[in-house]
Scaffold this motif. Structure first.
Motif, short mmCIF file in Angstrom:
data_model
loop_
_atom_site.label_atom_id
_atom_site.label_comp_id
_atom_site.label_asym_id
_atom_site.label_seq_id
_atom_site.Cartn_x
_atom_site.Cartn_y
_atom_site.Cartn_z
N ASN A 65 0.82 -1.20 0.00
CA ASN A 65 0.00 0.00 0.00
C ASN A 65 0.85 1.26 0.00
O ASN A 65 1.91 1.31 0.65
CB ASN A 65 -0.93 0.01 1.22
N ARG A 71 -6.96 4.35 -1.41
CA ARG A 71 -6.76 3.01 -1.98
C ARG A 71 -7.32 2.90 -3.41
O ARG A 71 -6.75 2.19 -4.25
CB ARG A 71 -7.40 1.96 -1.07
N HIS A 223 -7.52 7.14 3.41
CA HIS A 223 -7.32 5.92 2.62
C HIS A 223 -8.63 5.24 2.25
O HIS A 223 -8.73 4.61 1.19
CB HIS A 223 -6.47 4.90 3.40
#
Length: 283
Positions: A65, A71, A223
């Protein structure tokens, strides 16, 4: 299982479910299911070795990540799409028909609430959900006289009992695992607002294109916030780092949403719905 959410994807040939087995047997079963096909593109978002032991022209593998990106933005970058397309969940006619049976079509607003999550740490207090629903749906509220649809997994209903019982029977509908995921998705497409904890249902709601407000505390909204034009996040007054630093242990079962007040959520929800309605009116 998340597999049902993909059943209406256009041009779908098959879905291979992969329930966990002892000693990694699920990976071996997956490999046997796909190893005899030559693939144009192999996408692996788990960072496993599977993509490298299958025959194909191209491999796209998530190797870790990037904490500087949402994301969805990171995943879009894997295939050269920047900005990435908005997430989408397709539904079928039978899903739309079933949703029409479940959700009243009487002209009242529809508020969908996801009062549960897969971890108590990021589950806002049931009493605060109940108070927020009341403020949003009361006379003069942004969703005055709304019907409320409560959604969650089968094992999460007990934690939502207080919220359920706070609503009159004729003003509520509940779906806790007894309907197909795509039926839930079809209901979300009718919502005037989705309000819920950071969860898979929140991301489904965002993919519906309807106003979606996610509640964040011990997870990073930068995120995992609902990635959509009408997706917004409201977080605790405490930052993620402060929450994590002050929890009692790594395996704590305590609620970590204490510093998210009702008024903060009501204000964010009211602004979101008002902004959405203003744009719809101008179309």
């Amino acid at each position: 299982m998340a597999a049902p959410i993909f059943q209406a994807v256009p041009n779908l040939e098959r879905i291979i479910e992969m329930p966990k087995q002892k000693r990694g047997g699920h990976w071996w079963k997956l490999w046997k299911s796909v190893a005899l096909t030559w693939w144009d593109v192999i996408v692996d978002l788990r960072g496993s070795a599977t993509a490298y032991v299958l025959p194909g022209w191209k491999r796209v593998v998530l190797k870790g990540n990037d904490d500087g990106l949402h994301r969805v933005v990171q995943l879009g970058g894997l295939i050269g799409l920047n900005p990435p397309p908005m997430p989408k969940v397709w539904t079928r006619k039978e899903d739309e028909d079933r949703a029409a049976q479940l959700v009243p079509n009487d002209g009242a607003p529809l508020l969908v609430v996801g009062p549960s999550a897969n971890w108590i740490g990021k589950t806002w207090h049931a009493e605060r959900f109940a108070e927020t629903i009341n403020k949003l749906t009361e006379k003069g509220g942004v969703l005055e006289n709304a019907h409320v649809l409560l959604v969650g997994a089968p094992n999460e209903r007990s934690s939502a009992e207080h919220v359920i019982q706070s609503l009159p029977e004729d003003k509520r509908t509940e779906i806790f695992g007894k309907e197909h995921l795509l039926t839930v998705m079809a209901c979300l497409k009718k919502a005037d607002l989705y309000l819920g904890n950071d969860s898979g249902l929140m991301h489904m709601a965002a993919a519906s294109g309807r106003p979606t407000l996610g509640l964040f505390g011990p997870s990073r909204d930068e995120h995992y916030s609902p990635f959509a034009k009408w997706g917004r996040a409201v977080r605790t007054d405490w930052s993620y780092d402060k929450i994590i630093a002050n929890r009692t242990s790594w395996f704590s079962k305590e609620n970590l949403m204490e510093s998210l007040p009702v008024e903060k959520v009501v204000t964010a929800a009211t602004e979101l719905v008002s902004d959405f309605r203003a744009e719809e009116k101008d179309k």
